[in-house]
Scaffold this motif. Structure first.
Motif, PDB file in Angstrom:
ATOM      1  N   MET A  45      -7.452  -5.370  -7.138  1.00 39.35           N
ATOM      2  CA  MET A  45      -6.683  -4.129  -7.229  1.00 39.35           C
ATOM      3  C   MET A  45      -5.953  -4.030  -8.562  1.00 39.35           C
ATOM      4  O   MET A  45      -5.937  -2.973  -9.200  1.00 39.35           O
ATOM      5  CB  MET A  45      -5.685  -4.051  -6.079  1.00 39.35           C
ATOM      6  CG  MET A  45      -6.292  -3.772  -4.725  1.00 39.35           C
ATOM      7  SD  MET A  45      -5.042  -3.851  -3.404  1.00 39.35           S
ATOM      8  CE  MET A  45      -3.909  -2.550  -3.929  1.00 39.35           C
ATOM      9  N   SER A  70       0.494   4.195  -2.847  1.00 41.32           N
ATOM     10  CA  SER A  70      -0.580   5.169  -2.914  1.00 41.32           C
ATOM     11  C   SER A  70       0.009   6.550  -2.667  1.00 41.32           C
ATOM     12  O   SER A  70       1.213   6.702  -2.504  1.00 41.32           O
ATOM     13  CB  SER A  70      -1.654   4.840  -1.873  1.00 41.32           C
ATOM     14  OG  SER A  70      -1.090   4.837  -0.582  1.00 41.32           O
ATOM     15  N   TYR A  77       0.816  -1.217   0.000  1.00 45.62           N
ATOM     16  CA  TYR A  77       0.000   0.000   0.000  1.00 45.62           C
ATOM     17  C   TYR A  77       0.849   1.266   0.000  1.00 45.62           C
ATOM     18  O   TYR A  77       0.320   2.378   0.003  1.00 45.62           O
ATOM     19  CB  TYR A  77      -0.956   0.011   1.191  1.00 45.62           C
ATOM     20  CG  TYR A  77      -0.328   0.059   2.567  1.00 45.62           C
ATOM     21  CD1 TYR A  77       0.020   1.257   3.169  1.00 45.62           C
ATOM     22  CD2 TYR A  77      -0.115  -1.110   3.297  1.00 45.62           C
ATOM     23  CE1 TYR A  77       0.570   1.295   4.435  1.00 45.62           C
ATOM     24  CE2 TYR A  77       0.431  -1.077   4.572  1.00 45.62           C
ATOM     25  CZ  TYR A  77       0.771   0.128   5.134  1.00 45.62           C
ATOM     26  OH  TYR A  77       1.319   0.170   6.390  1.00 45.62           O
ATOM     27  N   GLY A 113      -8.489  -3.321 -11.230  1.00 46.92           N
ATOM     28  CA  GLY A 113      -9.355  -2.165 -11.021  1.00 46.92           C
ATOM     29  C   GLY A 113     -10.797  -2.547 -10.795  1.00 46.92           C
ATOM     30  O   GLY A 113     -11.715  -1.776 -11.116  1.00 46.92           O
ATOM     31  N   ASN A 153      -6.139   1.734 -15.350  1.00 48.35           N
ATOM     32  CA  ASN A 153      -5.957   1.581 -13.909  1.00 48.35           C
ATOM     33  C   ASN A 153      -4.695   2.343 -13.518  1.00 48.35           C
ATOM     34  O   ASN A 153      -3.851   2.648 -14.366  1.00 48.35           O
ATOM     35  CB  ASN A 153      -5.825   0.105 -13.529  1.00 48.35           C
ATOM     36  CG  ASN A 153      -6.023  -0.137 -12.041  1.00 48.35           C
ATOM     37  OD1 ASN A 153      -6.391   0.757 -11.300  1.00 48.35           O
ATOM     38  ND2 ASN A 153      -5.762  -1.357 -11.605  1.00 48.35           N
ATOM     39  N   GLY A 191      -1.466  -4.350  -5.968  1.00 54.45           N
ATOM     40  CA  GLY A 191      -2.221  -5.589  -6.131  1.00 54.45           C
ATOM     41  C   GLY A 191      -1.322  -6.790  -6.354  1.00 54.45           C
ATOM     42  O   GLY A 191      -1.556  -7.870  -5.802  1.00 54.45           O
ATOM     43  N   THR A 215     -10.932  -0.663  -2.469  1.00 53.53           N
ATOM     44  CA  THR A 215     -10.339  -1.999  -2.518  1.00 53.53           C
ATOM     45  C   THR A 215      -9.001  -2.018  -1.794  1.00 53.53           C
ATOM     46  O   THR A 215      -8.672  -2.963  -1.079  1.00 53.53           O
ATOM     47  CB  THR A 215     -10.140  -2.437  -3.984  1.00 53.53           C
ATOM     48  OG1 THR A 215     -11.369  -2.273  -4.687  1.00 53.53           O
ATOM     49  CG2 THR A 215      -9.718  -3.884  -4.059  1.00 53.53           C
ATOM     50  N   SER A 216      -8.214  -0.957  -1.948  1.00 57.66           N
ATOM     51  CA  SER A 216      -6.923  -0.877  -1.277  1.00 57.66           C
ATOM     52  C   SER A 216      -7.093  -0.839   0.236  1.00 57.66           C
ATOM     53  O   SER A 216      -6.370  -1.529   0.964  1.00 57.66           O
ATOM     54  CB  SER A 216      -6.173   0.370  -1.754  1.00 57.66           C
ATOM     55  OG  SER A 216      -4.967   0.532  -1.045  1.00 57.66           O
ATOM     56  N   SER A 242      -0.024   2.467  -9.369  1.00 57.58           N
ATOM     57  CA  SER A 242       0.102   2.158  -7.949  1.00 57.58           C
ATOM     58  C   SER A 242      -0.801   0.998  -7.554  1.00 57.58           C
ATOM     59  O   SER A 242      -0.421   0.137  -6.754  1.00 57.58           O
ATOM     60  CB  SER A 242      -0.232   3.398  -7.105  1.00 57.58           C
ATOM     61  OG  SER A 242      -1.543   3.857  -7.384  1.00 57.58           O
ATOM     62  N   SER A 243      -2.021   0.944  -8.137  1.00 57.61           N
ATOM     63  CA  SER A 243      -2.930  -0.154  -7.830  1.00 57.61           C
ATOM     64  C   SER A 243      -2.427  -1.469  -8.418  1.00 57.61           C
ATOM     65  O   SER A 243      -2.576  -2.530  -7.806  1.00 57.61           O
ATOM     66  CB  SER A 243      -4.325   0.157  -8.372  1.00 57.61           C
ATOM     67  OG  SER A 243      -4.880   1.288  -7.737  1.00 57.61           O
ATOM     68  N   ALA A 245     -10.681   1.944  -6.746  1.00 57.57           N
ATOM     69  CA  ALA A 245      -9.482   1.258  -6.276  1.00 57.57           C
ATOM     70  C   ALA A 245      -9.117   1.628  -4.849  1.00 57.57           C
ATOM     71  O   ALA A 245      -8.553   0.829  -4.119  1.00 57.57           O
ATOM     72  CB  ALA A 245      -8.311   1.583  -7.210  1.00 57.57           C
ATOM     73  N   LYS A 246      -9.459   2.861  -4.426  1.00 59.75           N
ATOM     74  CA  LYS A 246      -9.120   3.262  -3.067  1.00 59.75           C
ATOM     75  C   LYS A 246      -9.839   2.393  -2.043  1.00 59.75           C
ATOM     76  O   LYS A 246      -9.271   1.987  -1.043  1.00 59.75           O
ATOM     77  CB  LYS A 246      -9.473   4.735  -2.844  1.00 59.75           C
ATOM     78  CG  LYS A 246      -8.551   5.700  -3.580  1.00 59.75           C
ATOM     79  CD  LYS A 246      -8.871   7.124  -3.206  1.00 59.75           C
ATOM     80  CE  LYS A 246      -7.912   8.086  -3.899  1.00 59.75           C
ATOM     81  NZ  LYS A 246      -8.189   9.496  -3.551  1.00 59.75           N
TER      82      LYS A 246
END
Length: 284
Positions: A90, A34, A31, A93, A191, A199, A108-109, A194-195, A105-106
């Motif tokens: 993630m 982000s 993470y 997306g 997407n 992921g 899910t993160s 970062s995701s 995505a936020k």
């Protein structure tokens, strides 16, 4: 020897010496890509996940702790599968059904970070003698609230290395460029990079948990005897510090931290100067 709150906190920090520490840094990097501003908040979510799995062990150590120990392999397998599913979501997306209506995505993160914290807490049964002392104290101390507090402090100690890393993250050369928002577009699919990276790391943690049975088959940084010797010394050294002194110290450090952050916050433009800057020019 009774385990104090300071001993529990240091015991949580010493999980770095245990096999379950193998997922600590990958969990952070899952993470860390982000926005820098959200990094400390994500670390807080990780801590909430830790508390979710550890505090009930302190409140109901005699029943919940025995049940978790008995079904640990099944719990870790199920958790690893969910971790991989969230990681894939993630990367692609995709918002899982439970997160529909949230911010892509936020959301899910955040869910994956919370689950990683919960899994790290469950994997903490490999943390060493001090966790065993904390659970024993919670089970036989006759005070469920104190047992829950001990495990909450233990969780804070486990999260401390990630918090320190989060505070220093932006100061590492090249990090700002690394975490700069970038979009990956393939046809009609798009997407954030970062995701995708987070992921992929999350999926890797899930695979690690499956292969190592929740990190239980991994070796520790030190041998068990050396780790036990260090933790016994920590328990003995911290026994002289009463719980009230530890609580007061935590409150003082928290207050100083808030004061420093407010002092370092950029000053806004004085209000009495704003009208002057926007005032119309004298036609003369």
């Amino acid at each position: 020897m009774e385990l104090t709150l300071l001993g529990a906190f240091l015991g949580g920090t010493l999980t770095l010496l245990s096999p379950c520490s193998a997922m600590l840094l990958p969990a952070f990097f899952a993470y860390a890509f982000s926005s820098p501003g959200a990094l400390i908040a994500r670390t807080g979510v990780f801590f909430l996940g830790l508390a979710t799995s550890l505090v009930p062990l302190g409140l109901l150590a005699g029943t919940v702790g025995a049940w978790v120990t008995m079904h640990r392999d099944g719990l870790m397998t199920a958790a690893a599968i969910v971790v991989m599913v969230l990681g894939i979501a993630m990367m692609l997306g995709i918002r899982p059904p439970a997160l529909i209506g949230q911010r892509g995505a936020k959301s899910t993160s955040v869910a994956s970070v919370y689950l990683l914290g919960t899994v790290y807490g469950l994997a903490g049964v490999c943390a060493g003698p001090l966790l065993g002392a904390a659970l024993t104290m919670a089970a036989y101390g006759g005070n469920a609230l104190l047992g829950g507090a001990v495990m909450l402090v233990f969780a804070a100690g486990m999260a401390l290395p990630l918090l320190l890393l989060a505070l220093l993250w932006e100061r590492i050369p090249g990090v700002r460029r690394l975490v700069r928002p970038r979009e990956l577009v393939i046809g009609r699919w798009r997407n954030a990079w970062s995701s995708v990276i987070g992921g992929a790391l999350t999926v890797g943690i899930g695979v690690l948990l499956l292969v190592t049975r929740g990190t239980s088959t991994l070796g520790s940084v030190l041998g068990y005897s050396e780790q036990a010797r260090i933790e016994a010394w920590v328990q003995q050294a911290s026994a002289a510090i009463p719980n009230w002194a530890f609580v007061v110290a935590v409150l003082l450090v928290g207050g100083m931290w808030i004061a420093v952050r407010q002092a370092l916050r950029p000053d806004s433009e004085p209000r009495d100067q704003a009208p002057a800057a926007n005032a119309p020019r004298d036609p003369r």
